[in-house]
Design a protein around this motif. Structure first.
Motif, PDB file in Angstrom:
ATOM      1  N   GLU A   1       0.663   1.456   0.338  1.00 49.31           N
ATOM      2  CA  GLU A   1       1.450   1.404   0.592  1.00 49.31           C
ATOM      3  C   GLU A   1       1.767   3.489   1.429  1.00 49.31           C
ATOM      4  O   GLU A   1       1.273   3.631   2.008  1.00 49.31           O
ATOM      5  CB  GLU A   1       2.789   2.345  -0.642  1.00 49.31           C
ATOM      6  N   VAL A   2       3.272   3.543   2.306  1.00 40.42           N
ATOM      7  CA  VAL A   2       3.609   4.639   2.752  1.00 40.42           C
ATOM      8  C   VAL A   2       4.787   5.179   2.390  1.00 40.42           C
ATOM      9  O   VAL A   2       5.324   5.071   2.066  1.00 40.42           O
ATOM     10  CB  VAL A   2       3.844   4.719   4.526  1.00 40.42           C
ATOM     11  N   ARG A   3       4.518   6.565   2.375  1.00 35.83           N
ATOM     12  CA  ARG A   3       5.653   7.129   1.853  1.00 35.83           C
ATOM     13  C   ARG A   3       6.100   8.584   2.649  1.00 35.83           C
ATOM     14  O   ARG A   3       5.011   9.722   3.185  1.00 35.83           O
ATOM     15  CB  ARG A   3       4.778   8.187   0.297  1.00 35.83           C
ATOM     16  N   GLN A   4       6.512   8.543   3.105  1.00 34.36           N
ATOM     17  CA  GLN A   4       7.185   9.988   4.041  1.00 34.36           C
ATOM     18  C   GLN A   4       7.730  11.342   3.523  1.00 34.36           C
ATOM     19  O   GLN A   4       8.708  11.153   2.667  1.00 34.36           O
ATOM     20  CB  GLN A   4       8.749   9.181   4.721  1.00 34.36           C
TER      21      GLN A   4
ATOM     22  N   ILE B   1       7.643   2.280   8.033  1.00 34.65           N
ATOM     23  CA  ILE B   1       6.689   3.007   9.397  1.00 34.65           C
ATOM     24  C   ILE B   1       5.834   1.745   8.640  1.00 34.65           C
ATOM     25  O   ILE B   1       4.842   1.331   9.090  1.00 34.65           O
ATOM     26  CB  ILE B   1       6.815   4.461   8.265  1.00 34.65           C
ATOM     27  N   HIS B   2       5.351   1.824   6.966  1.00 29.10           N
ATOM     28  CA  HIS B   2       4.775  -0.202   6.903  1.00 29.10           C
ATOM     29  C   HIS B   2       4.845  -0.494   7.555  1.00 29.10           C
ATOM     30  O   HIS B   2       3.146  -1.439   7.649  1.00 29.10           O
ATOM     31  CB  HIS B   2       4.748  -0.004   5.043  1.00 29.10           C
TER      32      HIS B   2
ATOM     33  N   GLY C   1       9.753   4.872   5.200  1.00 28.00           N
ATOM     34  CA  GLY C   1       8.205   4.899   4.567  1.00 28.00           C
ATOM     35  C   GLY C   1       8.176   3.818   4.821  1.00 28.00           C
ATOM     36  O   GLY C   1       6.883   3.159   4.948  1.00 28.00           O
TER      37      GLY C   1
ATOM     38  N   LEU D   1       3.263  -0.748  10.938  1.00 29.89           N
ATOM     39  CA  LEU D   1       1.885   0.087  11.582  1.00 29.89           C
ATOM     40  C   LEU D   1       1.019  -1.959  11.077  1.00 29.89           C
ATOM     41  O   LEU D   1       0.079  -1.762  10.931  1.00 29.89           O
ATOM     42  CB  LEU D   1       1.662   1.082  10.010  1.00 29.89           C
TER      43      LEU D   1
ATOM     44  N   ILE E   1      -2.280  -1.273   4.332  1.00 34.01           N
ATOM     45  CA  ILE E   1      -2.230   0.197   4.071  1.00 34.01           C
ATOM     46  C   ILE E   1      -1.792  -0.579   2.627  1.00 34.01           C
ATOM     47  O   ILE E   1      -0.699  -2.048   2.597  1.00 34.01           O
ATOM     48  CB  ILE E   1      -1.469   0.343   4.858  1.00 34.01           C
TER      49      ILE E   1
END
Lengths: 227, 80
Positions: B35-38, B21-22, B18, B25, B33
């Motif tokens: 936070e990104v969580r997969q 990916i963050h 994640g 991006l 953004i």
């Protein structure tokens, strides 16, 4: 001493551990994962590899295979069960040892020699082992040990940490942690210490001319402890 | 009947994928953004026709295999 090594589809260290166990005196049998019964064994080993292609979560599919119910019963009745690398991942998925193994912190597959410090000798795996610090090999993508705070407290209270990543002098520090494991944990026991899961491969260190001999120390000692 | 399940990592569990990916991006210009969580998504087509029974079965699947509750949460999405 009799041992059994379970082969799952995708296991690839099963023959290495077979060679290692036989070299140090075990009468070893290979057991296919669809078998229902374990042969009479003093030690059962879940080998390294990539069982079921690491689908879903590493070890999750293998932990539900037919033979595993016998392995779980064997462990729960005090039998010695050792899981190495993918075998460790299978053990955590069965719940025989606490915690999980996450993806390595820096997202890379790590393949190198590491040093581990024996944290507890009051068990049949490491009792009387000559060296406090052993050089083993690791090769994994998901070896980053993690558990909840409650589990960690329980593990520490019961002295269930078997080995920690360290330097050659046994210093346990963050810089010697290859994969981000909590507290540099490389291997843990169940509460009763008859089940051991560890990421490092002692079976890769049994020949002076090929690697090192710290695996030899481990296996020689193990068979003596089981006699 | 088709039932969907979403598996996500629990809040305190590190998600290195994640994070990457963050960062990616971010590098592409998506800079707002937090936070990104997969996570994982499953679609289970079952022969069961009773809504509640099907959901109960899927819940059992989540607990026994699809999720590892030490690190993951599951969410069953109501069949339509």
């Amino acid at each position: 001493m009799k041992s059994s090594v379970i082969t799952f589809p995708g296991s690839n260290c099963d023959r290495d551990i077979d060679v290692a166990l036989k070299k140090f005196g075990f009468k070893n049998k290979m057991v296919w994962h669809t078998d229902a019964e374990l042969p009479k064994s003093d030690l059962v080993v879940l080998p390294g590899g990539f069982s079921y292609g690491d689908y879903l979560r590493c070890g999750s599919m293998a932990s539900k295979s037919k033979i595993m119910q016998s392995v779980i019963n064997f462990a729960n009745s005090g039998g010695m069960v050792m899981g190495i690398c993918n075998g460790f991942q299978i053990l955590v998925e069965t719940g025989l040892v606490p915690g999980v193994l996450l993806r390595n912190k820096y997202l890379e597959f790590i393949c190198k020699n590491v040093f581990v410090k024996v944290n507890d000798k009051k068990n049949k795996y490491f009792k009387n082992v000559d060296n406090e610090v052993l050089e083993f090999h690791i090769a994994h993508n998901e070896g980053n040990y993690f558990c909840t705070n409650d589990q960690l407290k329980e593990i520490e209270d019961n002295n269930q940490i078997a080995i920690n990543y360290c330097d050659e002098n046994g210093k346990i520090e963050d810089q010697f942690n290859p994969n981000g494991s909590l507290k540099n944990i490389a291997g843990i026991f169940n509460k009763e210490k008859n089940v051991l899961g560890m990421m490092p491969h002692p079976e890769r260190m049994i020949d002076k001319s090929l690697s090192g001999e710290d695996g030899s120390l481990f296996f020689k000692n193990l068979i003596n402890n089981l006699k | 009947m088709k039932i969907s399940v979403i598996i996500t990592l629990k809040k305190d569990v590190l998600d290195p994928q994640g994070k990457v990916i963050h960062q990616t991006l971010d590098g592409m210009g998506f800079q707002d953004i937090n936070e990104v969580r997969q996570g994982k998504y499953f679609e289970i087509d079952t022969k069961e026709t009773d809504n509640d029974k099907a959901k109960a079965k899927v819940e059992e699947m989540c607990k026994k295999l699809l999720a590892n509750l030490v690190i993951e949460n599951y969410k069953i999405i109501d069949p339509k």
